[in-house]
Design a protein around this motif. Structure first.
Motif, PDB file in Angstrom:
ATOM      1  N   TYR A 120       1.827  11.392   5.513  1.00  0.00           N
ATOM      2  CA  TYR A 120       1.086  11.586   4.261  1.00  0.00           C
ATOM      3  C   TYR A 120       0.258  12.874   4.297  1.00  0.00           C
ATOM      4  O   TYR A 120       0.268  13.666   3.344  1.00  0.00           O
ATOM      5  N   SER A 149       0.450   4.400  -2.577  1.00  0.00           N
ATOM      6  CA  SER A 149      -0.380   5.401  -1.908  1.00  0.00           C
ATOM      7  C   SER A 149      -0.202   6.797  -2.490  1.00  0.00           C
ATOM      8  O   SER A 149      -1.179   7.513  -2.738  1.00  0.00           O
ATOM      9  N   ASN A 198      -7.190   7.071  -0.891  1.00  0.00           N
ATOM     10  CA  ASN A 198      -6.388   6.677   0.258  1.00  0.00           C
ATOM     11  C   ASN A 198      -7.247   6.506   1.507  1.00  0.00           C
ATOM     12  O   ASN A 198      -7.092   5.531   2.245  1.00  0.00           O
ATOM     13  N   TYR A 227       0.836  -1.209   0.000  1.00  0.00           N
ATOM     14  CA  TYR A 227       0.000   0.000   0.000  1.00  0.00           C
ATOM     15  C   TYR A 227       0.870   1.258   0.000  1.00  0.00           C
ATOM     16  O   TYR A 227       0.583   2.223  -0.728  1.00  0.00           O
TER      17      TYR A 227
END
Length: 438
Positions: free
Chosen positions: A237, A199, A207, A195
């Motif tokens: 992120y 991502s 996401n 992932y």
């Protein structure tokens, strides 16, 4: 967030490395099921196809670093790898199979290293395949409490040596499920890190949709390390998503990658400060940590100091205190070393310590945000995970640090004046980050 861009024109060398990468991802993500069906149809030898391709990749890396890039770091790595193979023969009196097993264990890292100027996610088709591996790994874990997979408890025979491929694990009275991978740790790793690779190529909405799937799968695996790591990733992120300057984002990722090296110092510090203390008496959740501090981390050093003192400096060789050692006469000395950096130091000694310092230095050259984030996450994750055995884990470690091998130190001025790379693999266009509105 990484914007879509036109990928560099495909070439045969990059395509070969992509196929090798994906074969490892598929094989390790679906280990239990693939082993099961290979055994049924008597095609077990196909299992080793990715390993054969990895050996070719090592040859590619060797040629590139010695004759094309002339990169002193790549040359140094190959030299200490070959030297450590020689030491392993001296220490473990290896026959052919354990020696080959040691090479097989380590060379997937060179597959990752070969991506020094490319990204694995350049092609849309590759991202789709990785997404399928991620979804299959996650759903395989989620369904595992309700389905007894037929490969549970399966044994395999490799060159006359029989071992259990999949096993049911327990922790504090609960089951640790292995999903389609058949291994509790690897199943969580495949769902999580596959992932991570894709991502940054997905939208924020997509996401957010994936997050519950990841969390659910990791909770089923009962991997506390994986769950904590996913929390760190979400924070990283979101910060990157709302930053408004690409250079700031890269500097932010580099800073975090450098800070992650503090995690490498944690095990030595704990062994010095807390060895002899029974942390398990404080809380049962600290029992595994206490066991690492008092037994699994320091034990190999005591053994090596008694029977092979020079090994404290040069290591005891590739495959030492990792699964290839189980195939030798020293198998009775084997103990798990649940830490990548300690395990690799035991195998390669002070030369590897120097290589770690080089890795840290070369972070300033990395411009790929995904690789920088992987450095952060892997340095944290490997504090309690060895990452040898599952080839995909070893491969991703090489992939994360690969950009240190992109520089042509002896010909940098010539390369800059010509404005082009002299690698056989064309340098990819710089990855751009797209600012999202607040």
């Amino acid at each position: 967030v990484i914007a879509k861009r036109n990928a560099v024109k495909p070439d045969y060398l990059y395509g070969f490395l992509v196929v090798t990468f994906l074969l490892f991802a598929i094989r390790d993500g679906l280990t239990g099921s693939i082993r099961y069906f290979f055994t049924i149809f008597h095609i077990d030898m196909l299992w080793f196809v990715p390993d054969f391709l990895a050996l070719i990749s090592f040859g590619i890396f060797f040629y590139q670093q010695f004759f094309v890039k002339r990169n002193i770091f790549g040359i140094y790595l190959v030299i200490i790898f070959i030297f450590s193979l020689f030491v392993s023969v001296l220490f473990m009196n290896k026959t052919f199979f354990p020696f080959f097993s040691s090479i097989k264990m380590f060379v997937p890292m060179f597959v990752g290293f070969c991506f020094y100027d490319r990204s694995i996610t350049e092609w849309r088709s590759v991202r789709i395949i990785l997404a399928v591996v991620f979804i299959a790994s996650a759903i395989g874990l989620i369904l595992n409490p309700y389905i007894e997979y037929p490969w549970l408890g399966q044994t395999i025979n490799s060159f006359g040596l029989e071992r259990q491929a999949t096993k049911l694990w327990w922790q504090e009275g609960g089951v640790r499920y292995g999903g389609l991978a058949g291994d509790r740790t690897m199943a969580a790793y495949m769902a999580l890190f596959t992932y991570f690779l894709i991502s940054f190529r997905m939208s924020l909405i997509l996401n957010i949709i994936c997050w519950p799937l990841v969390i659910w799968a990791v909770l089923v695996s009962t991997s506390k390390t994986a769950l904590g790591l996913f929390g760190v990733y979400i924070i990283i992120y979101l910060i990157a998503y709302f930053m408004n300057d690409r250079d700031r984002i890269i500097r932010f990722f580099r800073l975090n990658a450098r800070l992650s090296y503090i995690a490498i110092l944690v095990p030595p510090f704990l062994m010095i400060a807390l060895r002899g203390y029974d942390l398990g008496s404080i809380s049962s959740s600290l029992f595994s940590l206490s066991d690492r501090i008092n037994n699994t981390w320091p034990l190999p050093f005591f053994v090596i100091s008694d029977i092979f003192p020079v090994g404290l400096l040069v290591g005891c060789g590739i495959g030492c205190y990792v699964y290839p050692m189980e195939y030798t006469d020293l198998a009775y000395l084997m103990s798990p070393v649940d830490n990548f950096y300690i395990s690799t130091y035991i195998q390669m000694g002070v030369p590897y310590l120097i290589f770690v310092l080089i890795q840290f230095f070369c972070i300033k050259f990395s411009k790929d945000p995904i690789k920088l984030v992987l450095i952060l996450l892997l340095n944290i994750y490997t504090t309690t995970i060895q990452c040898y055995g599952p080839s995909y884990a070893t491969l991703l470690l090489g992939y994360a640090f690969s950009e240190m091998f992109a520089h042509e130190w002896r010909r940098s001025r010539v390369a800059n004046s010509k404005g082009r790379s002299q690698s056989l693999m064309p340098t990819s266009a710089a990855i751009t980050l797209r600012v999202k509105p607040r």
